[in-house]
Design an enzyme around this catalytic site. Sequence first.
Site, short mmCIF file in Angstrom:
data_model
loop_
_atom_site.label_atom_id
_atom_site.label_comp_id
_atom_site.label_asym_id
_atom_site.label_seq_id
_atom_site.Cartn_x
_atom_site.Cartn_y
_atom_site.Cartn_z
N SER A 1 0.84 -1.20 0.00
CA SER A 1 0.00 0.00 0.00
C SER A 1 0.88 1.25 0.00
O SER A 1 1.66 1.47 0.91
CB SER A 1 -0.91 0.02 1.23
OG SER A 1 -1.49 1.30 1.33
N HIS B 1 -1.20 -1.04 -4.26
CA HIS B 1 -2.49 -0.73 -3.65
C HIS B 1 -2.56 0.77 -3.36
O HIS B 1 -1.65 1.35 -2.76
CB HIS B 1 -2.63 -1.54 -2.36
CG HIS B 1 -3.97 -1.43 -1.70
ND1 HIS B 1 -5.07 -2.12 -2.13
CD2 HIS B 1 -4.37 -0.71 -0.63
CE1 HIS B 1 -6.11 -1.84 -1.34
NE2 HIS B 1 -5.71 -0.97 -0.43
N ASP C 1 -4.82 3.74 -1.69
CA ASP C 1 -5.92 4.01 -0.76
C ASP C 1 -6.47 5.41 -0.92
O ASP C 1 -5.83 6.39 -0.50
CB ASP C 1 -5.41 3.82 0.68
CG ASP C 1 -5.21 2.36 1.03
OD1 ASP C 1 -6.16 1.58 0.85
OD2 ASP C 1 -4.09 2.00 1.45
N MET D 1 -9.07 8.07 0.24
CA MET D 1 -9.96 8.37 1.38
C MET D 1 -10.50 9.79 1.24
O MET D 1 -9.75 10.69 0.85
CB MET D 1 -9.19 8.25 2.69
CG MET D 1 -8.52 6.90 2.89
SD MET D 1 -7.75 6.80 4.51
CE MET D 1 -6.83 5.26 4.34
N HIS E 1 -8.43 1.38 -4.01
CA HIS E 1 -9.39 1.09 -2.93
C HIS E 1 -10.09 2.39 -2.56
O HIS E 1 -9.48 3.29 -2.00
CB HIS E 1 -8.58 0.50 -1.75
CG HIS E 1 -9.39 0.18 -0.55
ND1 HIS E 1 -8.82 -0.12 0.67
CD2 HIS E 1 -10.73 0.09 -0.35
CE1 HIS E 1 -9.76 -0.37 1.56
NE2 HIS E 1 -10.93 -0.24 0.97
N MET F 1 -12.26 4.38 -0.39
CA MET F 1 -12.93 4.54 0.91
C MET F 1 -13.61 5.90 0.90
O MET F 1 -13.17 6.86 1.56
CB MET F 1 -11.88 4.43 2.03
CG MET F 1 -11.43 3.00 2.25
SD MET F 1 -9.83 2.90 3.07
CE MET F 1 -8.76 3.15 1.67
N MET G 1 -11.90 -6.48 4.78
CA MET G 1 -11.06 -5.59 5.61
C MET G 1 -10.69 -6.31 6.90
O MET G 1 -11.56 -6.85 7.59
CB MET G 1 -11.80 -4.29 5.94
CG MET G 1 -12.02 -3.34 4.77
SD MET G 1 -10.51 -2.86 3.89
CE MET G 1 -9.54 -2.08 5.20
N ASP H 1 -6.87 -6.71 3.75
CA ASP H 1 -6.25 -5.38 3.85
C ASP H 1 -6.31 -4.89 5.29
O ASP H 1 -7.40 -4.73 5.84
CB ASP H 1 -7.01 -4.43 2.91
CG ASP H 1 -6.42 -3.02 2.88
OD1 ASP H 1 -5.37 -2.79 3.51
OD2 ASP H 1 -7.03 -2.16 2.22
C1 DX5 Z 1 -6.61 0.99 5.67
C2 DX5 Z 1 -6.17 0.93 4.23
C3 DX5 Z 1 -5.04 0.02 4.04
C4 DX5 Z 1 -3.77 0.46 4.70
C5 DX5 Z 1 -3.09 -0.77 5.14
O1 DX5 Z 1 -7.61 1.90 5.81
O2 DX5 Z 1 -7.24 0.49 3.40
O3 DX5 Z 1 -4.82 -0.32 2.69
O4 DX5 Z 1 -2.91 1.19 3.86
O5 DX5 Z 1 -2.02 -0.42 5.94
P1 DX5 Z 1 -1.34 -1.47 6.91
O6 DX5 Z 1 -0.86 -2.64 6.09
O7 DX5 Z 1 -0.22 -0.66 7.49
O8 DX5 Z 1 -2.35 -1.89 7.94
ZN ZN Z 2 -6.66 -0.30 1.35
#
Ligand code: DX5
Ligand code: ZN
Length: 221
Positions: free
Chosen positions: A8, A33, A35, A37, A66, A68, A137, A175
């Site tokens: 990620s 990956h 993320d 948000m 991903h 969110m 998750m 994840d």
């Molecule tokens: C969490 C994200 C993850 C995050 C994982 O909200 O969706 O993808 O980056 O990070 P680690 O592996 O550090 O838990």
């Molecule tokens: Zn993620």
Amino acid sequence: MSVRIAPSILSADFARLADDVACIEAGGADWVHVDVMDGRFVPNLTFGTKVIETLRRLTALPLDVHLMVVEPERYFDDFAAAGASSLTIHVEAAPHLNRQIARIRELGCLAGAAVNPATSLEAVRESAADLDLLLVMTVNPGFGGQEFIPSTVDKVRRARALLDAARSSAVLEVDGGINRDTIADAWRAGADTFVAGHGVFGAGDPRQEISVLRRLCMEHV
Ligand code: DX5
Ligand code: ZN
């Protein structure tokens, strides 16, 4: 079943993004990956189209995006055009999952659905055959570096059974909190794709760590 490791980028050093991407690519990462948000679906804000475009220029690896975010469909066109390979939306933010999955596929991306730890797998059962990816998750989304929630291992097992029952060949991704201590449990439960942020970028040698994680799965067949 082969093991797919998806570091990620959230845990990368953004002052050295090109170097960090080159490093995981050299280490054998399968996917990157990403993320996204929005500060609404989760209490944190990250990045959007520009970073996806930048990553697309930095690597040929698939970009596993991903989302969110609330109203994820607002971003499909831009993110697909920016070079996303897969778009995963949260069922908690997707009242019309089938329509949204169909639209993602129309744009030429793999379509994924994600479920938070507190969300029942029943939310995806009726759509299982249409999914390219199911993301279970293993932490509550919003931040990197959180601790893996042990009860999600059994959920991964049930997710695998659900996909098998639907004769789905969807990727089963986990994840959150994936590292040396947790990856084998998720793998044995039936996951095949492992997002790791802190687990890779927080390691002494991130490049080497990808092989370590992969090997931990292969040793537990
Ligand atoms: C969490 C994200 C993850 C995050 C994982 O909200 O969706 O993808 O980056 O990070 P680690 O592996 O550090 O838990
Ligand atoms: Zn993620």
